[in-house]
Motif scaffolding. Structure first.
Motif, PDB file in Angstrom:
ATOM      1  N   SER B 353       0.901  -9.391  -0.357  1.00  0.00           N
ATOM      2  CA  SER B 353       0.561  -8.013  -0.694  1.00  0.00           C
ATOM      3  C   SER B 353       1.826  -7.154  -0.722  1.00  0.00           C
ATOM      4  O   SER B 353       2.670  -7.249   0.151  1.00  0.00           O
ATOM      5  N   CYS B 354       1.951  -6.309  -1.746  1.00  0.00           N
ATOM      6  CA  CYS B 354       3.199  -5.569  -1.899  1.00  0.00           C
ATOM      7  C   CYS B 354       3.275  -4.392  -0.942  1.00  0.00           C
ATOM      8  O   CYS B 354       4.337  -3.889  -0.652  1.00  0.00           O
ATOM      9  N   GLY B 355       2.128  -3.919  -0.459  1.00  0.00           N
ATOM     10  CA  GLY B 355       2.144  -2.843   0.519  1.00  0.00           C
ATOM     11  C   GLY B 355       2.209  -1.466  -0.079  1.00  0.00           C
ATOM     12  O   GLY B 355       2.516  -0.504   0.602  1.00  0.00           O
ATOM     13  N   GLN B 356       1.915  -1.352  -1.356  1.00  0.00           N
ATOM     14  CA  GLN B 356       1.990  -0.030  -1.972  1.00  0.00           C
ATOM     15  C   GLN B 356       0.725   0.788  -1.683  1.00  0.00           C
ATOM     16  O   GLN B 356       0.803   1.926  -1.275  1.00  0.00           O
ATOM     17  N   ARG B 361      -2.895  -3.291   1.503  1.00  0.00           N
ATOM     18  CA  ARG B 361      -1.878  -3.495   2.533  1.00  0.00           C
ATOM     19  C   ARG B 361      -2.512  -3.796   3.885  1.00  0.00           C
ATOM     20  O   ARG B 361      -2.150  -4.753   4.558  1.00  0.00           O
TER      21      ARG B 361
END
Lengths: 390, 450
Positions: B353-356, B361
Motif C-alpha cells: 500500500s502506498c499510504g496516500q 493505508r
C-alpha cells in the motif's frame, strides 16, 4: 464592451440548490451553502494547490451526474476534487452510504492516532477531534499494536510528533508552495510512511511556521507555545504590524496582557483568511519572535462565530436544509455541542454575565429559580395525582 | 490445438536476436503500418475488439481513440511492464523470450498514436529482463527500426526503457506515470485521465505488454481476422500464467473458447491437479480477483460450464463469479488452507500500500493483523465479521483500484469459505497442525467432474 457572462452551474446538495461558477468543486459549493451540508475535510486546503483527495472524509454520493447524463456515479466521490456539473445532485448528510463510509474513515484514521488529546496542544482546534466527534464510533475495534515514533525537533521553532500525523501532505505543500525549498518529505510507504526531514535536518525558512497552521492535528506544534496553555483559555485578538516579509496581519492569542502565541487569521473553515486578495500567510518573525503586546497594533477582538472548542463552525446555521439530519438520525435531533444553548441557562443569551460576581455555574441559577421550580414540581405532582384518580 | 499468435515462434532458437526474428517474419507490421493512415490503424484495432490485457479489460481501440490531440503538444505511449500481481508472469515470459515482439508492437502503436517518444516501464525486479530488452532495443536501433526517419517514412520514434524501483503500486497507470517522471509512485486523482494529462502533463496512453504485443498480429492479419478468434467480446488469444497445485505450471496461450475444466485437466494445458489431489479453489485472474470454490469455478451459478473468457469468468458478478484479471491462474488443491492463503495475500497488500489515502493505508494493515490472529488460533467469531466490515469500507473508497484489489480477495474468501474461518476459530489448536480440507465442497466437485 459587455463582460463575458461567467458560466454558472446549478447544483443541488442535500436538497439545497445553488448556482456556482464552472470549475468549482462540490466541497466549495457546499461551503457556500453553509456548514450544515459542507463535508468535512482533513487534507483539502483551498489555499494550497493540489491538496485534497487523500483523506477520503469528504466522500459524497452523486445521485445524478448532470442534466445531460443523469446517471448516478457508481462510487462515492471525493467532493474536494470533483468539479460540479450542471444539474448535479449530491447527497452528503442525507446519504447513508456516505455517512457509513465516513464512519469507516474515522475509524481507520484513529487506528494509529493516539488519544493524547488531554496533553495535546492542538486540542480544541483539532480537525480530527471535530471529525470524530461528529462521525466517530463510540469505541474502537482495533486491538493490535499501534505505530509510534519518537518526537523530533525540526529546527528551533517546530516540533514534529509523527505519532499523531494522519499523512494529509499539507505541510509538504506549504514547503513546496510557500518556501524556497522543501527539506522534509515522506519516507517509506503504506502505514509505515512518515514525514521526516531525513537525518533530522532542521527546517529553516521564513515561512516554515505556516506548517503548524495547516496541520489538521497536533503533529506539528509551535515550540514556543508547547504546554504553555490550552487553546480555549486564550482570547484571540486581531493585530497587525509592519512586516517586510509578510502581510503582518495576525491573530494574537492572549491571556490577560500576555501574548501566548501568534497565528495567522483563520476563516470559518479553519483555513488562513484571504486578505486583499491574497492568502494571509505569516512569516516566522511575526509568529515566533514578536511575543510582546508592544510589538503589535491591536485591531480588536477576533470575530468568531459563536462556537465552542471546535472552530469549523458546524453549529452556526446559515441556511437550514429541508431537515435532512432527522432522516439520517432516525428522527432524532442532532446532539451537537452547541445545542447546550437551548438547554443550559448558563449559556442562554438573555442572561447578562457581567452582573454576576464570579464565573457562572449552573448552580448560580438554581437559587434564583428555586421558587419557580417548586411551583413546577407541585404542578407535576398534582398532574400525577390527577392521573391516578379513576 | 488452438492457434497461437504471440507464442508461435517462441521456441525458435535464437529468436531473441534481431536477425532470427526478422528472418521469421518479424517487423512486418511496422513496414505495413508505416504505409497506412494512423486513423486506419486505430480503426483496425477497434475492429479487432482487443481488450486491455492488464486486468481491467478496457477495449484498447476505444482507449486509443480517447487520446486528446491538441496542436503542438507531444503525445506519449507508455508500456506498462510493471507486472507485479502475484500469480501473473505472462509479460515477463514475452519480454524474456521474444523481446522484439514487444518492440515491434511499440513502434507500430507509437506510429498509430503519433508518439515520437515512448517508454517501457519495467519493474525493478526484472533486472535480467531489462538487460535482454535493452539489447533488443539497441539492435532494433542499429537496424533502422528506431530513431530518426524509420524506414524512410519520415516517422521518428525513440523507445526508452525505464526501470522501476520495485513497487506494486507503480503498476497502476497514474502511479506509473509519476514514477516515470521521477517522483514518488503515488496514484494521481482522476480526472484528469492520462489520455488528457499523462506523463509530463501531455496526453498519454498506457498499455500492458501483452496488449501492445497483440497489436502486431492485428496489423499483420487485419482486425477482422483477429476478431474471429474467440467468442463474444473476448476476441483474440490470451496468455494465462498458470501456477499452484497443477502438474504443468507455465504460460499458455488460449483462444478464450475453452472451458475452465478443460484448461485445468487437459494435458495440453495444466495437466490436472498435482499428486492426484482434488481441486478445492482457484483464483482465475491474479491475486486481486475473488477466489472461487471448485463447484462455482467449473460451472456458473446457472449450471452452465464456465469458459476461460472475460464474460464467463465474470458471470454472476463477484457473488458467484470472479474476473479474468491479468490472467494469473492460481490453483489450490484440497490441502491448501484458504485462511492462510488469504492472509498471505493481505500481507502482500499491506506491504505494498502506498499510504496516500487513509482507508487503504490503515485498513490493509488492519486486515493483515486480523488474519494473523485467526490463522494463529487466537481468533474470535467477531473477528470474521470485523474482517468483512473493514474490507467493505475500503472497497470503492480509495483513490485508485488498489483498495478494491485488497478488499475483493478477503470478501470472496469469507463469502465462499466462511465455515473454514469458523473452523479456525472453533479449533484453535487443530488449525495450527492440520488443514480444513475439502469439507462439503468435495461433494459438489464430484458431481461436476464425473
Amino acid at each position: 464592451m459587455p463582460e463575458e457572462q461567467e458560466q454558472l452551474f446549478t447544483i443541488t446538495i442535500d436538497g439545497v440548490t445553488i448556482e456556482v461558477p464552472k470549475g468549482t468543486t462540490i466541497l466549495n459549493a457546499a461551503r457556500q451553502i453553509g456548514p450544515s451540508v459542507a463535508p468535512p475535510a482533513m487534507c483539502y486546503y483551498s489555499k494550497l494547490e493540489g491538496s485534497g483527495g487523500k483523506c477520503r472524509t469528504c466522500l459524497v454520493e452523486v445521485a445524478a451526474g448532470s442534466t445531460k447524463d443523469p446517471r448516478p456515479m457508481p462510487k462515492l466521490v471525493a467532493s474536494c476534487r470533483t468539479e460540479v456539473m450542471d444539474g448535479m445532485i449530491v447527497k452528503n448528510v442525507t446519504s447513508e452510504k456516505a455517512i457509513d463510509a465516513r464512519h469507516g474513515i474515522v475509524e481507520y484514521l484513529l487506528i494509529n492516532h493516539p488519544l493524547d488529546c488531554p496533553i495535546c496542544d492542538q486540542a480544541g482546534e483539532c480537525y480530527l477531534q471535530d471529525l470524530s466527534y461528529n462521525n466517530g464510533e463510540v469505541g474502537t475495534r482495533y486491538e493490535f499494536k499501534r505505530r509510534t515514533f519518537v518526537r523530533e525537533d525540526i529546527g528551533p521553532y517546530i516540533q514534529l510528533h509523527m505519532t499523531r500525523c494522519i499523512l494529509c501532505y499539507r505541510c509538504l505543500m506549504v514547503a513546496d508552495q510557500l518556501t524556497d525549498s522543501r527539506t522534509q518529505g515522506i519516507l517509506l510507504r503504506g502505514d509505515a510512511s512518515e514525514i521526516s526531514t531525513y537525518i533530522s535536518k532542521a527546517i529553516d525558512n521564513d515561512f516554515s511556521g505556516n506548517m503548524i497552521d495547516v496541520c489538521p492535528v497536533g503533529a506539528l506544534t509551535d515550540r514556543t507555545y508547547r504546554f504553555k496553555n490550552r487553546v480555549w483559555f486564550l482570547k484571540p485578538v486581531d493585530a497587525h504590524r509592519d512586516c517586510d516579509k509578510c502581510c503582518g496581519k495576525v491573530t494574537l492569542w492572549n491571556r490577560g496582557e500576555e501574548v501566548f502565541r501568534v497565528t495567522s487569521r483563520k476563516d470559518p473553515w479553519g483555513e488562513v483568511q484571504i486578505i486583499d486578495g491574497k492568502a494571509a500567510w505569516i512569516c516566522n518573525t511575526c509568529r515566533f519572535e514578536k511575543k510582546k503586546t508592544d510589538d503589535w497594533i491591536i485591531d480588536g477582538p477576533t470575530k468568531i462565530d459563536r462556537h465552542s472548542v471546535i472552530s469549523t463552525n458546524h453549529y452556526v446555521e446559515k441556511v437550514i436544509p429541508p431537515d435532512p439530519l432527522k432522516e439520517v438520525l432516525f428522527g432524532r435531533e442532532p446532539l451537537l455541542l452547541m445545542d447546550i444553548q437551548e438547554t443550559s441557562e448558563v449559556n442562554s443569551q438573555d442572561i447578562d454575565l457581567s452582573i454576576l460576581p464570579g464565573p457562572a455555574t449552573s448552580t448560580t441559577f438554581i437559587e434564583r429559580d428555586e421558587q419557580k421550580e417548586i411551583e413546577e414540581a407541585d404542578a407535576e405532582r398534582l398532574a400525577i395525582n390527577d392521573h391516578k384518580k379513576p | 490445438m488452438s492457434k497461437k499468435l504471440l507464442l508461435d515462434k517462441i521456441n525458435v532458437p535464437g529468436i531473441k536476436t534481431f536477425e532470427v526474428y526478422r528472418r521469421e517474419g518479424g517487423y512486418q507490421s511496422v513496414e505495413k503500418a508505416l504505409k497506412m493512415q494512423t486513423g486506419d490503424i486505430v480503426e483496425e484495432v477497434k475492429k479487432s475488439g482487443l481488450r486491455g490485457r492488464g486486468g481491467a479489460g478496457f477495449p484498447t481501440g476505444l482507449k486509443w481513440s480517447f487520446l486528446a490531440k491538441p496542436e503542438g503538444v507531444a503525445r506519449y505511449l507508455v508500456c506498462n511492464a510493471d507486472e507485479s500481481e502475484p500469480g501473473t508472469f505472462k509479460d515477463r515470459y514475452l519480454m524474456e523470450f521474444i523481446p522484439h515482439l514487444l518492440i515491434e508492437g511499440m513502434i507500430t502503436s507509437s506510429f498509430a498514436l503519433g508518439s515520437n517518444v515512448s517508454y517501457i516501464y519495467i519493474r525493478g525486479e526484472y533486472d535480467w529482463v531489462a538487460d535482454i530488452l535493452q539489447a533488443a532495443l539497441d539492435e532494433a536501433k542499429q537496424n533502422g527500426f528506431l530513431g530518426k526517419n524509420i524506414l524512410g517514412s519520415g516517422f521518428d520514434c525513440e523507445v526508452y526503457l525505464y526501470r522501476g524501483a520495485g513497487a506494486y503500486i507503480c503498476g497502476e497507470e497514474t502511479a506509473l506515470l509519476e514514477s516515470l517522471e521521477g517522483k514518488r509512485g503515488l496514484p494521481r486523482i482522476k480526472p484528469p485521465f492520462p489520455a488528457v494529462k499523462g506523463v509530463w502533463g501531455c496526453p498519454t496512453v498506457v498499455n500492458n505488454v501483452e496488449t501492445i504485443c497483440a497489436v502486431v498480429p492485428i496489423i499483420n492479419e487485419g482486425g477482422d481476422a483477429y476478431a474471429k478468434i474467440g467468442v463474444g467480446k473476448s476476441t483474440g488469444t490470451k496468455l494465462i500464467s498458470a501456477c499452484g497445485n497443477i502438474n504443468k505450471p507455465g504460460v499458455y496461450e488460449i483462444d478464450m473458447t475453452i472451458s475452465v475444466e478443460e484448461f485445468i485437466y487437459s494435458d495440453e494445458y495444466c495437466g490436472g491437479i498435482a499428486n492426484g489431489k482434488r481441486l478445492k479453489a482457484c483464483i482465475p485472474g491474479g491475486s486481486s480477483v475473488p477466489i472461487l470454490p471448485a463447484n462455482l469455478l467449473l460451472k456458473t451459478a446457472k449450471g452452465e460450464p464456465r469458459l476461460m473468457n472475460y464474460e464467463s469468468l465474470a458471470d454472476g458478478g463477484f457473488i458467484t463469479g470472479s474476473s479474468m484479471g491479468s490472467g494469473g491462474f492460481i490453483v489450490l488443491d484440497e490441502d491448501q488452507c484458504v485462511v492462510r492463503h488469504t492472509y498471505t495475500i493481505s500481507r502482500f497488500y499491506h506491504h505494498e500500500s502506498c499510504g496516500q489515502c487513509s482507508p487503504c493505508r490503515e485498513g490493509t494493515g488492519w486486515l493483515e493483523k486480523i488474519f494473523k490472529k485467526i490463522e494463529t488460533g487466537k481468533g474470535e467469531m467477531k473477528d470474521i465479521d470485523l474482517l468483512w466490515d473493514v474490507q467493505r469500507r475500503i472497497e470503492g473508497n480509495t483513490i485508485c483500484p488498489f483498495g478494491d484489489a485488497a478488499a475483493w480477495p478477503v470478501a470472496a474468501a469469507i463469502r465462499h469459505f466462511r465455515d473454514e474461518f469458523e473452523w479456525h476459530v472453533l479449533n484453535p489448536e487443530e488449525c495450527l497442525v492440520r488443514n480444513f480440507g475439502l469439507a462439503h465442497y468435495a461433494d459438489a466437485l464430484e458431481a461436476v467432474t464425473s
